[in-house]
Design a protein around this motif. Structure first.
Motif, PDB file in Angstrom:
ATOM      1  N   GLN A  27       0.849  -1.184   0.000  1.00  0.00           N
ATOM      2  CA  GLN A  27       0.000   0.000   0.000  1.00  0.00           C
ATOM      3  C   GLN A  27       0.889   1.240   0.000  1.00  0.00           C
ATOM      4  OE1 GLN A  27      -2.709   0.264   3.305  1.00  0.00           O
ATOM      5  NE2 GLN A  27      -3.468  -1.835   3.032  1.00  0.00           N
ATOM      6  N   ILE A  28       0.328   2.338  -0.444  1.00  0.00           N
ATOM      7  CA  ILE A  28       1.050   3.606  -0.367  1.00  0.00           C
ATOM      8  C   ILE A  28       1.203   3.988   1.102  1.00  0.00           C
ATOM      9  CG2 ILE A  28       0.934   6.073  -0.877  1.00  0.00           C
ATOM     10  CD1 ILE A  28      -0.594   5.273  -3.454  1.00  0.00           C
ATOM     11  N   SER A  29       2.434   4.172   1.524  1.00  0.00           N
ATOM     12  CA  SER A  29       2.724   4.436   2.934  1.00  0.00           C
ATOM     13  C   SER A  29       3.289   5.825   3.173  1.00  0.00           C
ATOM     14  CB  SER A  29       3.711   3.394   3.465  1.00  0.00           C
ATOM     15  OG  SER A  29       3.246   2.080   3.211  1.00  0.00           O
ATOM     16  N   GLY A  30       4.021   6.342   2.196  1.00  0.00           N
ATOM     17  CA  GLY A  30       4.598   7.676   2.285  1.00  0.00           C
ATOM     18  C   GLY A  30       4.230   8.489   1.062  1.00  0.00           C
ATOM     19  N   ASN A  31       4.242   9.803   1.215  1.00  0.00           N
ATOM     20  CA  ASN A  31       3.780  10.678   0.139  1.00  0.00           C
ATOM     21  C   ASN A  31       4.622  11.943   0.059  1.00  0.00           C
ATOM     22  OD1 ASN A  31       0.805   9.436  -0.475  1.00  0.00           O
ATOM     23  ND2 ASN A  31       1.295   9.296   1.684  1.00  0.00           N
ATOM     24  N   TYR A  32       4.476  12.620  -1.084  1.00  0.00           N
ATOM     25  CA  TYR A  32       5.207  13.860  -1.316  1.00  0.00           C
ATOM     26  C   TYR A  32       4.216  14.987  -1.585  1.00  0.00           C
ATOM     27  CZ  TYR A  32       8.866  10.406  -2.004  1.00  0.00           C
ATOM     28  OH  TYR A  32       9.715   9.347  -1.829  1.00  0.00           O
ATOM     29  N   PHE A  33       4.545  16.180  -1.104  1.00  0.00           N
ATOM     30  CA  PHE A  33       3.689  17.319  -1.351  1.00  0.00           C
ATOM     31  C   PHE A  33       3.815  17.763  -2.803  1.00  0.00           C
ATOM     32  CE2 PHE A  33       4.267  18.240   3.355  1.00  0.00           C
ATOM     33  CZ  PHE A  33       3.004  17.762   3.675  1.00  0.00           C
ATOM     34  N   VAL A  34       2.695  18.165  -3.360  1.00  0.00           N
ATOM     35  CA  VAL A  34       2.638  18.680  -4.723  1.00  0.00           C
ATOM     36  C   VAL A  34       2.167  20.129  -4.639  1.00  0.00           C
ATOM     37  CG1 VAL A  34       1.538  18.433  -6.979  1.00  0.00           C
ATOM     38  CG2 VAL A  34       2.116  16.405  -5.634  1.00  0.00           C
ATOM     39  N   ARG A  35       2.698  20.971  -5.467  1.00  0.00           N
ATOM     40  CA  ARG A  35       2.350  22.398  -5.434  1.00  0.00           C
ATOM     41  C   ARG A  35       0.831  22.590  -5.414  1.00  0.00           C
ATOM     42  NH1 ARG A  35       4.458  27.398  -6.457  1.00  0.00           N
ATOM     43  NH2 ARG A  35       3.140  28.878  -7.574  1.00  0.00           N
ATOM     44  N   GLY A  36       0.377  23.299  -4.390  1.00  0.00           N
ATOM     45  CA  GLY A  36      -1.043  23.614  -4.284  1.00  0.00           C
ATOM     46  C   GLY A  36      -1.936  22.423  -4.003  1.00  0.00           C
ATOM     47  N   GLY A  37      -1.345  21.257  -3.750  1.00  0.00           N
ATOM     48  CA  GLY A  37      -2.157  20.069  -3.512  1.00  0.00           C
ATOM     49  C   GLY A  37      -2.886  19.588  -4.750  1.00  0.00           C
ATOM     50  N   LEU A  38      -2.267  19.767  -5.921  1.00  0.00           N
ATOM     51  CA  LEU A  38      -2.921  19.424  -7.183  1.00  0.00           C
ATOM     52  C   LEU A  38      -3.288  17.949  -7.292  1.00  0.00           C
ATOM     53  CD1 LEU A  38      -0.805  21.564  -9.690  1.00  0.00           C
ATOM     54  CD2 LEU A  38      -3.110  22.032  -8.859  1.00  0.00           C
ATOM     55  N   ASN A  39      -2.618  17.092  -6.524  1.00  0.00           N
ATOM     56  CA  ASN A  39      -2.940  15.660  -6.580  1.00  0.00           C
ATOM     57  C   ASN A  39      -4.346  15.364  -6.062  1.00  0.00           C
ATOM     58  OD1 ASN A  39      -1.458  16.549  -4.170  1.00  0.00           O
ATOM     59  ND2 ASN A  39      -1.776  14.463  -3.416  1.00  0.00           N
ATOM     60  N   HIS A  40      -4.978  16.329  -5.379  1.00  0.00           N
ATOM     61  CA  HIS A  40      -6.354  16.121  -4.921  1.00  0.00           C
ATOM     62  C   HIS A  40      -7.358  16.145  -6.074  1.00  0.00           C
ATOM     63  CE1 HIS A  40      -5.888  15.634  -0.690  1.00  0.00           C
ATOM     64  NE2 HIS A  40      -5.287  16.791  -0.516  1.00  0.00           N
ATOM     65  N   PHE A  41      -6.895  16.468  -7.286  1.00  0.00           N
ATOM     66  CA  PHE A  41      -7.765  16.370  -8.459  1.00  0.00           C
ATOM     67  C   PHE A  41      -7.859  14.933  -8.980  1.00  0.00           C
ATOM     68  CE2 PHE A  41      -6.307  20.935  -9.571  1.00  0.00           C
ATOM     69  CZ  PHE A  41      -7.254  21.467  -8.706  1.00  0.00           C
ATOM     70  N   LEU A  42      -6.946  14.084  -8.578  1.00  0.00           N
ATOM     71  CA  LEU A  42      -6.866  12.743  -9.148  1.00  0.00           C
ATOM     72  C   LEU A  42      -8.124  11.890  -8.952  1.00  0.00           C
ATOM     73  CD1 LEU A  42      -3.150  11.840  -8.322  1.00  0.00           C
ATOM     74  CD2 LEU A  42      -4.113  12.485 -10.536  1.00  0.00           C
ATOM     75  N   GLY A  82      -3.555  28.070   1.431  1.00  0.00           N
ATOM     76  CA  GLY A  82      -4.180  29.384   1.391  1.00  0.00           C
ATOM     77  C   GLY A  82      -5.431  29.474   0.539  1.00  0.00           C
ATOM     78  N   THR A  83      -6.020  30.682   0.510  1.00  0.00           N
ATOM     79  CA  THR A  83      -7.322  30.906  -0.120  1.00  0.00           C
ATOM     80  C   THR A  83      -7.288  30.742  -1.636  1.00  0.00           C
ATOM     81  OG1 THR A  83      -7.906  32.450   1.656  1.00  0.00           O
ATOM     82  CG2 THR A  83      -9.207  32.560  -0.359  1.00  0.00           C
ATOM     83  N   VAL A  84      -6.259  31.246  -2.287  1.00  0.00           N
ATOM     84  CA  VAL A  84      -6.209  31.192  -3.755  1.00  0.00           C
ATOM     85  C   VAL A  84      -6.246  29.750  -4.239  1.00  0.00           C
ATOM     86  CG1 VAL A  84      -4.810  31.686  -5.798  1.00  0.00           C
ATOM     87  CG2 VAL A  84      -5.049  33.423  -4.003  1.00  0.00           C
ATOM     88  N   TRP A  85      -5.429  28.906  -3.640  1.00  0.00           N
ATOM     89  CA  TRP A  85      -5.419  27.500  -4.049  1.00  0.00           C
ATOM     90  C   TRP A  85      -6.745  26.826  -3.697  1.00  0.00           C
ATOM     91  CZ3 TRP A  85      -2.727  25.320  -7.590  1.00  0.00           C
ATOM     92  CH2 TRP A  85      -1.448  25.762  -7.879  1.00  0.00           C
ATOM     93  N   PHE A  86      -7.342  27.212  -2.589  1.00  0.00           N
ATOM     94  CA  PHE A  86      -8.653  26.677  -2.231  1.00  0.00           C
ATOM     95  C   PHE A  86      -9.663  26.987  -3.333  1.00  0.00           C
ATOM     96  CE2 PHE A  86     -12.890  27.200  -0.514  1.00  0.00           C
ATOM     97  CZ  PHE A  86     -13.069  26.070   0.273  1.00  0.00           C
ATOM     98  N   LEU A  87      -9.689  28.231  -3.817  1.00  0.00           N
ATOM     99  CA  LEU A  87     -10.643  28.634  -4.852  1.00  0.00           C
ATOM    100  C   LEU A  87     -10.354  27.940  -6.183  1.00  0.00           C
ATOM    101  CD1 LEU A  87     -10.908  32.449  -4.021  1.00  0.00           C
ATOM    102  CD2 LEU A  87     -12.602  30.658  -3.553  1.00  0.00           C
ATOM    103  N   ILE A  88      -9.080  27.706  -6.471  1.00  0.00           N
ATOM    104  CA  ILE A  88      -8.724  26.960  -7.694  1.00  0.00           C
ATOM    105  C   ILE A  88      -9.290  25.547  -7.619  1.00  0.00           C
ATOM    106  CG2 ILE A  88      -6.808  25.923  -8.970  1.00  0.00           C
ATOM    107  CD1 ILE A  88      -5.165  28.454  -8.260  1.00  0.00           C
ATOM    108  N   HIS A  89      -9.132  24.908  -6.480  1.00  0.00           N
ATOM    109  CA  HIS A  89      -9.667  23.558  -6.306  1.00  0.00           C
ATOM    110  C   HIS A  89     -11.189  23.564  -6.420  1.00  0.00           C
ATOM    111  CE1 HIS A  89      -6.291  20.890  -4.907  1.00  0.00           C
ATOM    112  NE2 HIS A  89      -5.702  22.070  -4.906  1.00  0.00           N
ATOM    113  N   LEU A  90     -11.841  24.536  -5.829  1.00  0.00           N
ATOM    114  CA  LEU A  90     -13.293  24.615  -5.888  1.00  0.00           C
ATOM    115  C   LEU A  90     -13.769  24.793  -7.328  1.00  0.00           C
ATOM    116  CD1 LEU A  90     -15.758  24.567  -4.031  1.00  0.00           C
ATOM    117  CD2 LEU A  90     -15.630  27.069  -3.909  1.00  0.00           C
TER     118      LEU A  90
END
Length: 332
Positions: A124-139, A266-274
């Motif tokens: 299983q995936i056990s460790g992870n790396y940060f991606v700019r702005g959390g873009l991996n949450h689009f996956l 922050g807020t800007v990345w939050f709005l991009i995700h939304l």
């Protein structure tokens, strides 16, 4: 003083916790205290275990406090200098607890995890790396997520996670099923953020912990994790991982992920995700219509409706998140 405090959070997961404790308690040589923080008020189900194993301390949270708040109760009551946040649905055979503790306590890492395995011993995936702005949450998005994945492969983008390891590998954040952490670093980084109810809280926490030292996966040490078993049983959901965004559990995943984006980026990345999550909805309707015309299988029943309802709920909570207003974001 105890060498290690093991902290479990219980929510109708008594059978899993018993199995987990019994997988290591009779073989470990460590001076342990085991703390069970109970979100479901089921002390009677632990009575026999408490009588047989004096190392166990039981704390009734008094309400369904979720993962972050309950673990904070455990941390605040822990006496050891090293802590292990351990999911109920984990098994630690072959003295893995002792060996990973020895390696961790003799290292300079401030937090560490083990290589998690499925019941069939696949990784299983056990460790992870940060991606700019959390873009991996689009996956997890059925359409835009696939597009992002194909684009990342085309440009040979760095992987967002550590899928398997047999040795020590440094990471940015650790799967919350098994997190070893030195208590001294918690005094600097702070406890888990209590705005979170469940999911993504360990990501935000690790982002603060790593300001004070490095994190690693000790991949040579294997822990069985019956991924999502206890959560699915408790919340009547299905599926492993965090790709289900369409039922009640999916809403909690979505809300917690957005909360983490707001707090960490922050807020800007939050709005991009939304905006991206909002764009996904019309694309789902269009894609479903095209599939129907072409005679192909449509999306699973309830997927689009469930996603639409969850997105609407997210919009209702967004003003609080944007203002970073303290709030217990519990939707399960």
């Amino acid at each position: 003083m105890k060498e290690l405090s093991v902290i479990y959070v219980n929510y109708h997961s008594e059978a899993f916790i018993k199995s987990s404790i019994l997988s290591y308690i009779h073989t470990t040589q460590l001076e342990l205290e085991i703390i069970i923080v109970d979100n479901s008020g089921s002390e009677e189900k632990f009575i026999q275990l408490l009588q047989e194993l004096p190392a166990i301390r039981y704390i009734n949270a008094g309400y369904n406090a979720g993962f972050a708040r309950a673990n904070n109760i455990g941390i605040s009551n822990a006496s050891a200098t090293n802590l292990l946040l351990l999911n109920p649905d984990t098994l630690l055979p072959d003295k893995v607890l002792d060996t990973i503790f020895h390696d961790f306590s003799n290292s300079n890492y401030v937090a560490a995890g083990a290589q998690l395995l499925n019941e069939d011993k696949t990784p299983q995936i056990s460790g992870n790396y940060f991606v700019r702005g959390g873009l991996n949450h689009f996956l997890p998005l059925p359409i835009l997520g696939k597009l992002l994945k194909k684009t990342a492969l085309l440009f040979n983008a760095k992987k967002t996670n550590l899928p398997d390891s047999n040795s020590l590998v440094e990471v940015d954040w650790i799967n919350g099923a098994f997190i070893l952490v030195k208590k001294e670093v918690i005094a600097k980084a702070g406890l888990l953020d209590e705005d979170f109810f469940l999911y993504a809280e360990e990501i935000e926490w690790c982002s603060r912990i790593r300001q004070y030292g490095k994190l690693a996966i000790f991949g040579q040490h294997k822990v069985i994790h019956l991924e999502s078993a206890s959560a699915n049983e408790a919340f009547q959901s299905s599926g492993k991982g965090y790709y289900n965004l369409y039922d009640k559990k999916g809403l909690q995943i979505m809300v917690s992920n957005f909360l983490r984006i707001r707090k960490q980026y922050g807020t800007v990345w939050f709005l991009i995700h939304l905006a991206v999550y909002s764009l996904e909805l019309p694309l789902l309707y269009i894609s479903n219509a095209v599939r129907s015309i072409l005679g192909r299988n449509s999306f699973p029943k309830g997927l689009i409706t469930g996603y639409r309802k969850n997105l609407a709920s997210l919009y209702k909570l967004s003003p609080k998140m944007i203002r970073n207003q303290p709030w217990f974001y519990k939707v399960l």
